[in-house]
Design a protein around this motif. Structure first.
Motif, PDB file in Angstrom:
ATOM      1  N   LEU A   1      55.412  30.044  86.035  1.00 28.21           N
ATOM      2  CA  LEU A   1      55.989  31.291  86.512  1.00 28.21           C
ATOM      3  C   LEU A   1      55.391  31.732  87.830  1.00 28.21           C
ATOM      4  CD1 LEU A   1      56.077  33.332  83.171  1.00 28.21           C
ATOM      5  CD2 LEU A   1      57.941  32.054  84.243  1.00 28.21           C
TER       6      LEU A   1
ATOM      7  N   LEU B   1      54.679  35.941  91.315  1.00 30.76           N
ATOM      8  CA  LEU B   1      55.150  35.843  89.945  1.00 30.76           C
ATOM      9  C   LEU B   1      56.675  35.910  89.986  1.00 30.76           C
ATOM     10  CD1 LEU B   1      54.678  35.779  86.893  1.00 30.76           C
ATOM     11  CD2 LEU B   1      54.291  38.251  86.993  1.00 30.76           C
TER      12      LEU B   1
ATOM     13  N   PRO C   1      59.327  36.010  87.883  1.00 30.71           N
ATOM     14  CA  PRO C   1      60.112  37.018  87.181  1.00 30.71           C
ATOM     15  C   PRO C   1      59.937  38.442  87.703  1.00 30.71           C
ATOM     16  CG  PRO C   1      59.070  35.549  85.610  1.00 30.71           C
ATOM     17  CD  PRO C   1      58.493  35.236  86.961  1.00 30.71           C
ATOM     18  N   GLU C   2      58.889  38.704  88.479  1.00 30.24           N
ATOM     19  CA  GLU C   2      58.667  40.040  89.018  1.00 30.24           C
ATOM     20  C   GLU C   2      59.537  40.327  90.234  1.00 30.24           C
ATOM     21  OE1 GLU C   2      55.863  42.670  88.207  1.00 30.24           O
ATOM     22  OE2 GLU C   2      56.774  41.744  86.455  1.00 30.24           O
TER      23      GLU C   2
ATOM     24  N   HIS D   1      61.273  30.600  88.383  1.00 30.13           N
ATOM     25  CA  HIS D   1      60.016  29.873  88.204  1.00 30.13           C
ATOM     26  C   HIS D   1      59.855  28.837  89.317  1.00 30.13           C
ATOM     27  CE1 HIS D   1      63.007  27.283  86.273  1.00 30.13           C
ATOM     28  NE2 HIS D   1      62.173  26.285  86.508  1.00 30.13           N
TER      29      HIS D   1
ATOM     30  N   TYR E   1      55.249  36.620  79.402  1.00 27.37           N
ATOM     31  CA  TYR E   1      55.605  37.602  80.425  1.00 27.37           C
ATOM     32  C   TYR E   1      55.578  39.019  79.841  1.00 27.37           C
ATOM     33  CZ  TYR E   1      58.125  39.897  84.178  1.00 27.37           C
ATOM     34  OH  TYR E   1      58.499  40.746  85.190  1.00 27.37           O
TER      35      TYR E   1
ATOM     36  N   TYR F   1      52.004  40.200  79.665  1.00 26.95           N
ATOM     37  CA  TYR F   1      51.567  40.524  81.030  1.00 26.95           C
ATOM     38  C   TYR F   1      52.065  41.915  81.424  1.00 26.95           C
ATOM     39  CZ  TYR F   1      51.944  40.705  86.097  1.00 26.95           C
ATOM     40  OH  TYR F   1      51.898  41.115  87.395  1.00 26.95           O
ATOM     41  N   ARG F   2      53.337  42.188  81.199  1.00 32.66           N
ATOM     42  CA  ARG F   2      53.913  43.477  81.588  1.00 32.66           C
ATOM     43  C   ARG F   2      53.282  44.633  80.817  1.00 32.66           C
ATOM     44  NH1 ARG F   2      59.994  42.698  81.030  1.00 32.66           N
ATOM     45  NH2 ARG F   2      59.833  44.931  80.862  1.00 32.66           N
TER      46      ARG F   2
ATOM     47  N   VAL G   1      49.196  36.046  85.159  1.00 35.81           N
ATOM     48  CA  VAL G   1      49.926  35.049  84.383  1.00 35.81           C
ATOM     49  C   VAL G   1      49.510  33.691  84.924  1.00 35.81           C
ATOM     50  CG1 VAL G   1      52.208  34.142  83.824  1.00 35.81           C
ATOM     51  CG2 VAL G   1      51.863  36.589  83.998  1.00 35.81           C
TER      52      VAL G   1
END
Length: 106
Positions: free
Chosen positions: A3, A13, A15-16, A55, A78, A81-82, A93
């Motif tokens: 990721l 990251l 997905p952020e 990713h 994830y 992490y959030r 991550v």
């Protein structure tokens, strides 16, 4: 599927990033911006999975022993992490050890 990757001296990251940020990063990478895999330091590329997860992947097979992870594992990793970040904790991550012999998930 990792990721995170290093881009411009920073950890990114996937997905952020918003869709616009991801597409901008893809465009910049196509124009020569290097992406470095955090797991092994090898060159990498960007992609979005069939499930829509942004990713990174290795540019070539360099013998890195990064293990593929299930969609469920990535989703949970994830989410943890959030939650940590929303609680004000410093969280990462896929944080590799300095000698890259192991990588922690969160």
């Amino acid at each position: 599927m990792p990721l995170t990757a290093n881009v411009d001296g920073k950890t990114v990251l996937g997905p952020e990033l918003s869709d616009a940020e991801w597409e901008d990063l893809r465009r910049r990478h196509r124009n020569g911006l290097p992406v470095t895999m955090r797991c092994c330091g090898a060159p990498g590329h960007l992609r979005k999975s069939k499930n829509g997860i942004c990713h990174f992947y290795h540019a070539v097979d360099n013998g890195c022993n990064y293990q593929e992870e299930s969609k469920e594992h990535l989703t949970i990793k994830y989410a943890i992490y959030r939650i940590c970040r929303s609680a004000g904790w410093e969280a990462y991550v896929e944080r590799p050890a300095p000698d890259r012999t192991w990588i922690s998930d969160v």
